[in-house]
Write a protein that holds these residues in place. Structure first.
Motif, PDB file in Angstrom:
ATOM      1  N   VAL A 145       7.651 -12.433   5.620  1.00  0.00           N
ATOM      2  CA  VAL A 145       8.478 -12.616   4.421  1.00  0.00           C
ATOM      3  C   VAL A 145       7.787 -13.564   3.443  1.00  0.00           C
ATOM      4  O   VAL A 145       7.752 -13.316   2.227  1.00  0.00           O
ATOM      5  N   THR A 146       7.222 -14.634   3.968  1.00  0.00           N
ATOM      6  CA  THR A 146       6.487 -15.581   3.120  1.00  0.00           C
ATOM      7  C   THR A 146       5.314 -14.890   2.441  1.00  0.00           C
ATOM      8  O   THR A 146       5.056 -15.080   1.241  1.00  0.00           O
ATOM      9  N   ALA A 147       4.570 -14.070   3.207  1.00  0.00           N
ATOM     10  CA  ALA A 147       3.423 -13.362   2.657  1.00  0.00           C
ATOM     11  C   ALA A 147       3.847 -12.327   1.612  1.00  0.00           C
ATOM     12  O   ALA A 147       3.186 -12.138   0.595  1.00  0.00           O
ATOM     13  N   TRP A 148       4.980 -11.669   1.859  1.00  0.00           N
ATOM     14  CA  TRP A 148       5.490 -10.676   0.918  1.00  0.00           C
ATOM     15  C   TRP A 148       5.838 -11.336  -0.416  1.00  0.00           C
ATOM     16  O   TRP A 148       5.529 -10.796  -1.488  1.00  0.00           O
ATOM     17  N   ARG A 149       6.465 -12.495  -0.347  1.00  0.00           N
ATOM     18  CA  ARG A 149       6.809 -13.200  -1.586  1.00  0.00           C
ATOM     19  C   ARG A 149       5.571 -13.610  -2.360  1.00  0.00           C
ATOM     20  O   ARG A 149       5.597 -13.710  -3.597  1.00  0.00           O
ATOM     21  N   ALA A 150       4.482 -13.849  -1.639  1.00  0.00           N
ATOM     22  CA  ALA A 150       3.222 -14.237  -2.302  1.00  0.00           C
ATOM     23  C   ALA A 150       2.430 -13.019  -2.760  1.00  0.00           C
ATOM     24  O   ALA A 150       1.364 -13.169  -3.363  1.00  0.00           O
ATOM     25  N   GLY A 151       2.931 -11.809  -2.479  1.00  0.00           N
ATOM     26  CA  GLY A 151       2.256 -10.592  -2.913  1.00  0.00           C
ATOM     27  C   GLY A 151       0.988 -10.274  -2.146  1.00  0.00           C
ATOM     28  O   GLY A 151       0.087  -9.623  -2.679  1.00  0.00           O
ATOM     29  N   LEU A 152       0.917 -10.682  -0.887  1.00  0.00           N
ATOM     30  CA  LEU A 152      -0.310 -10.515  -0.107  1.00  0.00           C
ATOM     31  C   LEU A 152      -0.299  -9.295   0.817  1.00  0.00           C
ATOM     32  O   LEU A 152      -1.344  -8.897   1.313  1.00  0.00           O
ATOM     33  N   VAL A 153       0.865  -8.707   1.051  1.00  0.00           N
ATOM     34  CA  VAL A 153       0.959  -7.603   2.015  1.00  0.00           C
ATOM     35  C   VAL A 153       0.470  -6.304   1.377  1.00  0.00           C
ATOM     36  O   VAL A 153       0.908  -5.923   0.291  1.00  0.00           O
ATOM     37  N   GLU A 154      -0.457  -5.617   2.056  1.00  0.00           N
ATOM     38  CA  GLU A 154      -0.916  -4.293   1.641  1.00  0.00           C
ATOM     39  C   GLU A 154      -0.028  -3.267   2.339  1.00  0.00           C
ATOM     40  O   GLU A 154      -0.187  -2.982   3.525  1.00  0.00           O
ATOM     41  N   TRP A 155       0.912  -2.690   1.585  1.00  0.00           N
ATOM     42  CA  TRP A 155       1.971  -1.910   2.206  1.00  0.00           C
ATOM     43  C   TRP A 155       1.491  -0.599   2.813  1.00  0.00           C
ATOM     44  O   TRP A 155       1.876  -0.242   3.927  1.00  0.00           O
ATOM     45  N   ARG A 156       0.651   0.149   2.098  1.00  0.00           N
ATOM     46  CA  ARG A 156       0.305   1.494   2.579  1.00  0.00           C
ATOM     47  C   ARG A 156      -0.471   1.474   3.900  1.00  0.00           C
ATOM     48  O   ARG A 156      -0.076   2.171   4.852  1.00  0.00           O
ATOM     49  N   PRO A 157      -1.559   0.726   4.010  1.00  0.00           N
ATOM     50  CA  PRO A 157      -2.216   0.681   5.326  1.00  0.00           C
ATOM     51  C   PRO A 157      -1.331   0.050   6.393  1.00  0.00           C
ATOM     52  O   PRO A 157      -1.371   0.436   7.556  1.00  0.00           O
ATOM     53  N   GLY A 158      -0.499  -0.911   5.987  1.00  0.00           N
ATOM     54  CA  GLY A 158       0.406  -1.553   6.933  1.00  0.00           C
ATOM     55  C   GLY A 158       1.428  -0.572   7.494  1.00  0.00           C
ATOM     56  O   GLY A 158       1.741  -0.592   8.686  1.00  0.00           O
TER      57      GLY A 158
END
Length: 281
Positions: free
Chosen positions: A56-69
């Motif tokens: 959640v912290t990483a998502w708020r920082a815009g760091l998660v790469e959604w498609r490969p994830g």
């Protein structure tokens, strides 16, 4: 004790960014006296819920790469129940020894990263930073910053995700050390993006594995799990604060040595040897 052990696991995760979950299973088995197969499920739940906080912290920082994830997670979700099912048919001593071997591989990877790429290990430890792009990647980024998905790229992500999910279900580990390395190698993803995406993947795979066990009627000790997770969140927060003040490579080596000691103890236990017999304990 569940809170204290949770803090230790969370502290390790916060300081190193990977490999900390290797402490969860032995602490549950030898520290809290749980049966191995029950400890695997509790460990999986605790690692997943603790990782969710970081995701959640990483998502708020815009760091998660959604498609490969998402691709990684989808096949990982399929692999986790397979690992759990296989684990039920493996003798407890073999399961412990298998986990010990996996832990030794984690320790070797952590030590190697600290020696070869000290700057990178500091980034993994803190969970943020610029990172270094991988080489020889199956997937690549276009000039506009979007990841190019080819059939080969998607297949490799799915294949490694399946293997990671299987190991998560079999041993109750998050597999972050595998996921981070795989994402960087396959996609050229920066290290801080890989760490953030791995937290997202670990959360989904872990929850899927625990969910499959609950559907099959396994009783999860919710109070113990909740205390373990609460301690893990406290430990992770403290680990992140300490990570900004301590040398990353030194910490990686320290935890690698601790994991080796733990793994050797588990190997001895799996072989029926009491490491403390000589002292009479």
């Amino acid at each position: 004790m569940a809170i204290i052990f949770g803090i230790l696991v969370g502290l390790a995760l916060g300081l190193t960014g990977g490999g900390g979950s290797a402490f969860a299973l032995p602490l549950l088995i030898y520290g809290l006296g749980m049966a191995t197969k029950d400890a695997v499920v509790v460990s999986l739940a605790a690692v997943a819920l603790t990782s969710a906080f970081g995701a959640v912290t990483a998502w708020r920082a815009g760091l998660v790469e959604w498609r490969p994830g998402i691709i990684f997670s989808f096949t990982g979700i399929l692999g986790a129940p397979l690992g759990l099912a296989m684990g039920k048919n493996i003798p407890e001593s073999y399961l412990i020894m298998g986990f010990a071997v996996l832990a030794l591989l984690v320790a070797a990877a952590m030590w190697g990263k600290a020696v070869r790429s000290p700057a990178e290990s500091a980034v993994v430890r803190a969970g943020i930073g610029l990172g270094v792009e991988g080489s020889g990647a199956v997937c690549s980024y276009s000039p506009d910053g979007m990841l190019r998905f080819t059939a080969r790229c998607s297949f490799m992500l799915a294949l490694v995700g399946l293997g990671t999910g299987f190991l998560a279900g079999l041993f109750g580990v998050g597999g972050g050390f595998i996921i981070v390395s795989a994402l960087m190698f396959i996609t050229q993803m920066r290290i801080h993006q890989a760490v953030a995406t791995s937290l997202f993947v670990i959360t989904l795979i872990g929850l899927a594995g625990v969910g499959s066990e609950l559907v099959q009627g396994r009783a999860l000790p919710w109070q113990l799990t909740g205390l373990f997770v609460a301690g893990g969140l406290v430990g992770m927060g403290a680990g992140r604060l300490l990570a900004r003040r301590m040398a990353g490579p030194t910490l990686q080596k320290l935890f690698a040595v601790a994991i080796v000691v733990m793994a050797l103890f588990m190997l001895a236990a799996g072989l029926g040897i009491n490491p403390f017999a000589a002292t009479g304990t």
